[in-house]
Design a protein around this motif. Sequence first.
Motif, short mmCIF file in Angstrom:
data_model
loop_
_atom_site.label_atom_id
_atom_site.label_comp_id
_atom_site.label_asym_id
_atom_site.label_seq_id
_atom_site.Cartn_x
_atom_site.Cartn_y
_atom_site.Cartn_z
N SER A 30 40.21 3.63 -11.12
CA SER A 30 39.60 2.34 -11.42
C SER A 30 38.54 2.40 -12.51
O SER A 30 38.46 1.52 -13.35
N THR A 31 37.71 3.44 -12.53
CA THR A 31 36.65 3.52 -13.53
C THR A 31 37.04 4.33 -14.75
O THR A 31 36.48 4.15 -15.82
N GLY A 32 37.98 5.25 -14.59
CA GLY A 32 38.34 6.17 -15.67
C GLY A 32 37.51 7.44 -15.60
O GLY A 32 37.86 8.45 -16.21
N VAL A 158 47.60 -5.42 -15.18
CA VAL A 158 46.33 -5.35 -15.90
C VAL A 158 46.16 -4.00 -16.57
O VAL A 158 45.81 -3.91 -17.76
N TYR A 159 46.43 -2.92 -15.83
CA TYR A 159 46.22 -1.59 -16.39
C TYR A 159 47.20 -1.29 -17.52
O TYR A 159 46.82 -0.67 -18.53
N LEU A 242 48.97 7.35 -18.12
CA LEU A 242 48.56 6.32 -19.08
C LEU A 242 47.06 6.33 -19.31
O LEU A 242 46.58 6.12 -20.42
N SER A 243 46.28 6.57 -18.25
CA SER A 243 44.82 6.68 -18.39
C SER A 243 44.48 7.88 -19.28
O SER A 243 43.59 7.80 -20.15
N TYR A 244 45.17 8.97 -19.05
CA TYR A 244 44.95 10.20 -19.83
C TYR A 244 45.23 9.95 -21.31
O TYR A 244 44.41 10.31 -22.19
N LEU A 245 46.35 9.33 -21.63
CA LEU A 245 46.71 9.06 -23.02
C LEU A 245 45.70 8.11 -23.67
O LEU A 245 45.34 8.27 -24.85
N SER A 246 45.21 7.15 -22.89
CA SER A 246 44.22 6.21 -23.41
C SER A 246 42.91 6.92 -23.73
O SER A 246 42.27 6.67 -24.76
N TYR A 276 39.80 -6.83 -16.33
CA TYR A 276 39.42 -5.54 -15.75
C TYR A 276 38.43 -5.72 -14.61
O TYR A 276 38.51 -5.07 -13.57
N GLY A 277 37.48 -6.62 -14.78
CA GLY A 277 36.52 -6.91 -13.72
C GLY A 277 37.20 -7.42 -12.46
O GLY A 277 36.87 -7.00 -11.34
N VAL A 278 38.18 -8.30 -12.64
CA VAL A 278 38.93 -8.83 -11.48
C VAL A 278 39.74 -7.71 -10.83
O VAL A 278 39.82 -7.60 -9.60
N ALA A 279 40.36 -6.85 -11.67
CA ALA A 279 41.17 -5.74 -11.14
C ALA A 279 40.32 -4.77 -10.34
O ALA A 279 40.74 -4.27 -9.29
N ILE A 280 39.09 -4.49 -10.81
CA ILE A 280 38.19 -3.61 -10.08
C ILE A 280 37.88 -4.20 -8.71
O ILE A 280 37.88 -3.51 -7.68
N GLY A 281 37.60 -5.52 -8.68
CA GLY A 281 37.35 -6.17 -7.40
C GLY A 281 38.53 -6.06 -6.46
O GLY A 281 38.38 -5.83 -5.26
#
Length: 400
Positions: A30-32, A158-159, A242-246, A276-281
């Motif tokens: 969620s945070t990276g 979202v992600y 995908l997080s890693y590549l980003s 992103y804020g909504v996704a975190i929630g």
Amino acid sequence: MFARLTETRIGRIIIPAIVFQSVSIGGGFSTGREVVEYVAKYGALGSVSILTYFTALAICGALVYEFSRKFDLYDYKSLMKNLIWHGWPIFELIYVILAVVIIAVVASAGGNLMNQILGVPVFVANVLLIGFIFFVLYFGRGAIERFSVVGTTFIYAVYITMFAYVLINNGGQTLEVLRSGSTAYVDNPSISAAMKSALIYAGYSLIGFIPPLFLIDRMESRSEAVLSGVLSAFMLAIPLALSYLSLLAYYPSERVMGASVPWLAMLGSPVLLVLYGVAIGWTLTESGVGFVHSITERIDENIRESDYRFFATRDGLSAFERGSVGLLILLSAIWLSRIGIISLVSEVYPILAVLFTAVLVLPLLTVGLYRLSNPTWKQEFWQGWRSDSQSKAADIEQVE
């Protein structure tokens, strides 16, 4: 239609994987920060970490689901009694602490992000999230399954949008890091270090296999359990990759790699920041619902087995009591979140991961594997550790 899906072979395989993903993505992606700490900081060698992470999760997921299915063990107390006997309270303590820590990580990010991005006061954001979790828990198993499916679809959308935004704008740097084999952010990088880091990451991610146990009672064969376990690992490997590549798109920038919430440093679009804020929630809610439900299922089982006075006439927790247990856990997590994301991820996660590996993975790879290959081994002894209310039959089923 959803009820019919859960009774099909596809549903029996997919739904547990969705629940696993829904409770795991909050503390894992969620945070990276988590991806930086255990994968992306190794630069090009992070691909080794991802492969190691997926392999470890796939093996353990298949074993947990099949062991649970084979011996009718649908809550973590019953599961651990059949792996470590009297040692099960140790697992329970570690599990509850790790669940609270993971929720705390997401709560820390969620409250601050909803404040920064949506303008919602941190206190109000936490109250809203707690209230929603209480609401979902109140309506029980069916609501949890539906919530997880809808949430997973939304979060993935979202992600993927965020990944696309970052890679479209700065994907050339990602290719350059991979092409050059850069590992500039760490000192003395090695394949063994990247693998070790991934195993620690996988160690605490294993907690995600506990909440879906209540769904294993629908599975009818070993192949369903194994496929569901592998699919669960795959559904986490996708956002991890995908997080890693980003993150490689900004490697080795300290502005991103050293941030508490790297995604905030990578996203420049106001619309994406709001999403992103909504996704975190939502991830906080999913994590809270999944972990709290597994804990209340365990309490329910204790009440059903108890003959002590008040509990002897009861068949588990009421809907209000389930919500109240969740409220207590969530308040504890919110208090713990004051420590900060970086400290929780870099200092607390590794300790709990090692403990979790010791009490779950090692018994699973020894006692678990042996019992799966020899189901009648010490049959009378193991039957004494099973809960009658959870068993589908009086005897352990024979080899299929």
